[in-house]
Design a protein around this motif. Structure first.
Motif, mmCIF file in Angstrom:
data_model
loop_
_atom_site.group_PDB
_atom_site.id
_atom_site.type_symbol
_atom_site.label_atom_id
_atom_site.label_comp_id
_atom_site.label_asym_id
_atom_site.label_seq_id
_atom_site.Cartn_x
_atom_site.Cartn_y
_atom_site.Cartn_z
ATOM 1 N N HIS A 17 0.828 -1.207 0.000
ATOM 2 C CA HIS A 17 0.000 0.000 0.000
ATOM 3 C C HIS A 17 0.862 1.256 0.000
ATOM 4 O O HIS A 17 0.343 2.368 -0.120
ATOM 5 N N ASP A 18 2.159 1.089 0.165
ATOM 6 C CA ASP A 18 3.075 2.205 0.363
ATOM 7 C C ASP A 18 3.681 2.602 -0.984
ATOM 8 O O ASP A 18 4.567 1.921 -1.511
ATOM 9 N N VAL A 19 3.213 3.710 -1.539
ATOM 10 C CA VAL A 19 3.680 4.141 -2.855
ATOM 11 C C VAL A 19 5.160 4.494 -2.823
ATOM 12 O O VAL A 19 5.914 4.155 -3.748
ATOM 13 N N ALA A 20 5.616 5.137 -1.748
ATOM 14 C CA ALA A 20 7.037 5.469 -1.648
ATOM 15 C C ALA A 20 7.893 4.212 -1.610
ATOM 16 O O ALA A 20 8.998 4.183 -2.169
ATOM 17 N N GLU A 21 7.393 3.164 -0.965
ATOM 18 C CA GLU A 21 8.108 1.887 -0.941
ATOM 19 C C GLU A 21 8.212 1.308 -2.352
ATOM 20 O O GLU A 21 9.269 0.794 -2.745
ATOM 21 N N ALA A 22 7.138 1.377 -3.106
ATOM 22 C CA ALA A 22 7.157 0.895 -4.489
ATOM 23 C C ALA A 22 8.199 1.642 -5.307
ATOM 24 O O ALA A 22 8.956 1.035 -6.079
ATOM 25 N N VAL A 23 8.263 2.954 -5.148
ATOM 26 C CA VAL A 23 9.228 3.760 -5.903
ATOM 27 C C VAL A 23 10.657 3.432 -5.473
ATOM 28 O O VAL A 23 11.576 3.379 -6.295
ATOM 29 N N ALA A 24 10.853 3.161 -4.187
ATOM 30 C CA ALA A 24 12.192 2.867 -3.685
ATOM 31 C C ALA A 24 12.714 1.516 -4.158
ATOM 32 O O ALA A 24 13.918 1.345 -4.354
ATOM 33 N N SER B 29 14.365 12.463 -3.472
ATOM 34 C CA SER B 29 14.897 13.147 -4.643
ATOM 35 C C SER B 29 13.726 13.703 -5.439
ATOM 36 O O SER B 29 12.574 13.286 -5.260
ATOM 37 N N VAL B 30 14.017 14.625 -6.341
ATOM 38 C CA VAL B 30 12.975 15.195 -7.187
ATOM 39 C C VAL B 30 12.334 14.101 -8.034
ATOM 40 O O VAL B 30 11.103 14.023 -8.169
ATOM 41 N N GLU B 31 13.164 13.207 -8.586
ATOM 42 C CA GLU B 31 12.651 12.155 -9.461
ATOM 43 C C GLU B 31 11.746 11.187 -8.690
ATOM 44 O O GLU B 31 10.674 10.815 -9.168
ATOM 45 N N ALA B 32 12.177 10.788 -7.490
ATOM 46 C CA ALA B 32 11.362 9.869 -6.687
ATOM 47 C C ALA B 32 10.035 10.522 -6.311
ATOM 48 O O ALA B 32 8.979 9.870 -6.328
ATOM 49 N N THR B 33 10.076 11.804 -5.986
ATOM 50 C CA THR B 33 8.851 12.524 -5.641
ATOM 51 C C THR B 33 7.898 12.584 -6.832
ATOM 52 O O THR B 33 6.674 12.437 -6.684
ATOM 53 N N GLU B 34 8.441 12.764 -8.019
ATOM 54 C CA GLU B 34 7.597 12.812 -9.217
ATOM 55 C C GLU B 34 6.912 11.468 -9.459
ATOM 56 O O GLU B 34 5.719 11.417 -9.777
ATOM 57 N N TYR B 35 7.660 10.373 -9.310
ATOM 58 C CA TYR B 35 7.052 9.048 -9.468
ATOM 59 C C TYR B 35 5.978 8.811 -8.411
ATOM 60 O O TYR B 35 4.901 8.272 -8.700
ATOM 61 N N THR B 36 6.267 9.214 -7.182
ATOM 62 C CA THR B 36 5.292 9.034 -6.098
ATOM 63 C C THR B 36 4.013 9.802 -6.396
ATOM 64 O O THR B 36 2.898 9.271 -6.252
ATOM 65 N N SER B 37 4.149 11.040 -6.831
ATOM 66 C CA SER B 37 2.977 11.857 -7.145
ATOM 67 C C SER B 37 2.178 11.267 -8.301
ATOM 68 O O SER B 37 0.936 11.244 -8.277
ATOM 69 N N ARG B 38 2.875 10.744 -9.299
ATOM 70 C CA ARG B 38 2.188 10.154 -10.448
ATOM 71 C C ARG B 38 1.381 8.921 -10.033
ATOM 72 O O ARG B 38 0.216 8.763 -10.422
ATOM 73 N N LEU B 39 1.996 8.064 -9.224
ATOM 74 C CA LEU B 39 1.313 6.850 -8.786
ATOM 75 C C LEU B 39 0.129 7.177 -7.875
ATOM 76 O O LEU B 39 -0.936 6.555 -7.963
ATOM 77 N N LEU B 40 0.299 8.137 -6.998
ATOM 78 C CA LEU B 40 -0.812 8.539 -6.133
ATOM 79 C C LEU B 40 -1.975 9.061 -6.973
ATOM 80 O O LEU B 40 -3.149 8.768 -6.687
ATOM 81 N N ALA B 41 -1.682 9.820 -8.011
ATOM 82 C CA ALA B 41 -2.744 10.322 -8.877
ATOM 83 C C ALA B 41 -3.455 9.163 -9.580
ATOM 84 O O ALA B 41 -4.688 9.170 -9.706
ATOM 85 N N LEU B 42 -2.701 8.161 -10.038
ATOM 86 C CA LEU B 42 -3.313 7.010 -10.684
ATOM 87 C C LEU B 42 -4.189 6.214 -9.712
ATOM 88 O O LEU B 42 -5.164 5.569 -10.118
ATOM 89 N N LEU B 43 -3.836 6.277 -8.436
ATOM 90 C CA LEU B 43 -4.637 5.593 -7.397
ATOM 91 C C LEU B 43 -5.816 6.442 -6.929
ATOM 92 O O LEU B 43 -6.577 6.021 -6.064
ATOM 93 N N GLY B 44 -5.928 7.649 -7.492
ATOM 94 C CA GLY B 44 -7.045 8.527 -7.112
ATOM 95 C C GLY B 44 -6.809 9.311 -5.861
ATOM 96 O O GLY B 44 -7.760 9.828 -5.261
ATOM 97 N N VAL B 45 -5.540 9.420 -5.443
ATOM 98 C CA VAL B 45 -5.193 10.198 -4.254
ATOM 99 C C VAL B 45 -4.624 11.528 -4.698
ATOM 100 O O VAL B 45 -3.614 11.586 -5.401
ATOM 101 N N THR B 46 -5.273 12.607 -4.312
ATOM 102 C CA THR B 46 -4.828 13.940 -4.687
ATOM 103 C C THR B 46 -4.575 14.770 -3.459
ATOM 104 O O THR B 46 -5.131 14.503 -2.374
ATOM 105 N N ASP B 47 -3.744 15.792 -3.612
ATOM 106 C CA ASP B 47 -3.433 16.693 -2.489
ATOM 107 C C ASP B 47 -4.654 17.533 -2.125
ATOM 108 O O ASP B 47 -5.486 17.844 -2.961
#
Length: 246
Positions: A192-199, A228-246
Motif C-alpha cells: 500500500h506504500d507508494v514510496a516503498e514501491a518507488v524505492a 529526490s525530485v525524481e522519486a517525488t515525481e514518481y510518487t505523485s504520479r502513482l498517487l494520482a493514478l490511485l485517485g489520491v490527490t493533495d
C-alpha cells in the motif's frame, strides 16, 4: 544456493506468466482477465485500493488458490513472505527456516543450506533462538530466509514490511535488494506504500476493477536516493493514478 546470475540468462527466463486470470468471490469479479509476465531479475510492485485483488493475485501465483480461470505458469518454485512472519513458535529459528526446503531436501539433511541463508540474512547468531525472542525485523528476516532456502525463481511478498518500524523497514529493504541482486529472482511486491514501491520496484502496476489499469516503469538507478525530485515525481504520479490527490 544460487548466486549472481548472468544478465542474459535472467533476461530470457521469465519467473512467471499469467494469461486471462479471472476469479470471483460470491458472484463478485475480483480478477478480470489478468495478463502479466514477471521476468527474473526485476521487481514488480502491485498497488491498488483495499479489496482490489492484490493479495488474491499473489495467492494464485503462489499456488495457494486454484479455483480460478485462466493459466499460470512459473519457472521453478515460487515462495511467499507474508506481513506476519508466520514462524512456528515451538521450533527454533534454524528449524523454521528448514521448513522452507522441499520435502526431499529436508529428508536428505540439507542443513548446510539453512546455515548459509541464515548467514546471508545476518541471523546466524540467532539460529538456536525461539521465535518469540526475536525482534520484528529479525522475525521478518527469518521469514525471508525460509523463502530463500528453497532457491526460488519468483519471490512473492505480501506487504511484508507493513508492521515494521520505519528504521527497521529501511534496513530490510536494503537486505531484500542485496538478496535480489545476488540471486536474480523475480519479485512481486504487494504494497500500500507508494514510496516503498518507488524505492524498490522496476515497474509499478496499479490494479483497478480487477484489471491492471496502469503499468509505470520506474527508471531510477540503484542504489536509489530515498528523497529526490525524481522519486517525488514518481510518487505523485502513482498517487494520482490511485485517485489520491493533495
Amino acid at each position: 544456493m544460487s548466486h549472481t546470475l548472468d544478465e542474459s540468462t535472467i533476461a530470457t527466463a521469465p519467473a512467471a506468466r499469467v494469461t486471462g486470470l479471472r476469479k470471483s468471490f460470491h458472484g463478485r469479479v475480483v480478477l478480470d482477465g489478468i495478463d502479466l509476465e514477471i521476468p527474473r531479475g526485476q521487481i514488480f510492485a502491485l498497488l491498488g485500493r483495499s479489496g482490489s485483488g492484490k493479495s488474491t493475485l499473489l495467492r494464485a501465483l503462489a499456488g495457494l488458490s486454484d479455483d480460478h480461470e485462466g493459466h499460470i505458469t512459473t519457472d521453478g518454485h515460487p515462495t511467499v513472505v507474508f506481513q506476519e512472519p508466520r514462524l512456528v513458535p515451538w521450533l527454533d529459528v534454524a528449524t523454521n527456516v528448514e521448513l522452507g526446503l522441499p520435502d526431499r531436501r529436508r529428508r536428505s539433511g540439507r542443513r548446510a543450506d539453512v546455515e548459509r541463508v541464515l548467514d546471508e540474512v545476518a541471523l546466524g547468531h540467532r539460529r538456536d533462538a525461539w521465535p518469540l525472542t526475536l525482534s520484528g525485523g529479525e522475525a521478518q528476516r527469518a521469514a525471508l530466509a525460509r523463502a530463500l532456502v528453497a532457491e526460488p525463481t519468483l519471490l512473492l511478498l505480501d506487504e511484508p514490511f507493513g508492521a515494521l518500524d520505519a528504521l527497521t523497514r529501511l534496513s530490510v529493504h536494503d537486505l531484500l535488494l542485496r538478496l535480489f541482486t545476488e540471486h536474480g529472482f523475480g519479485v512481486l511486491l504487494v504494497t500500500h506504500d507508494v514510496a516503498e514501491a518507488v524505492a524498490l520496484a522496476d515497474r509499478a502496476l496499479v490494479l483497478e476493477d480487477g484489471r491492471i489499469a496502469h503499468e509505470v516503469p520506474i527508471d531510477l538507478p540503484r542504489p536509489r536516493r530515498r528523497v529526490s525530485v525524481e522519486a517525488t515525481e514518481y510518487t505523485s504520479r502513482l498517487l494520482a493514478l490511485l485517485g489520491v490527490t493533495d
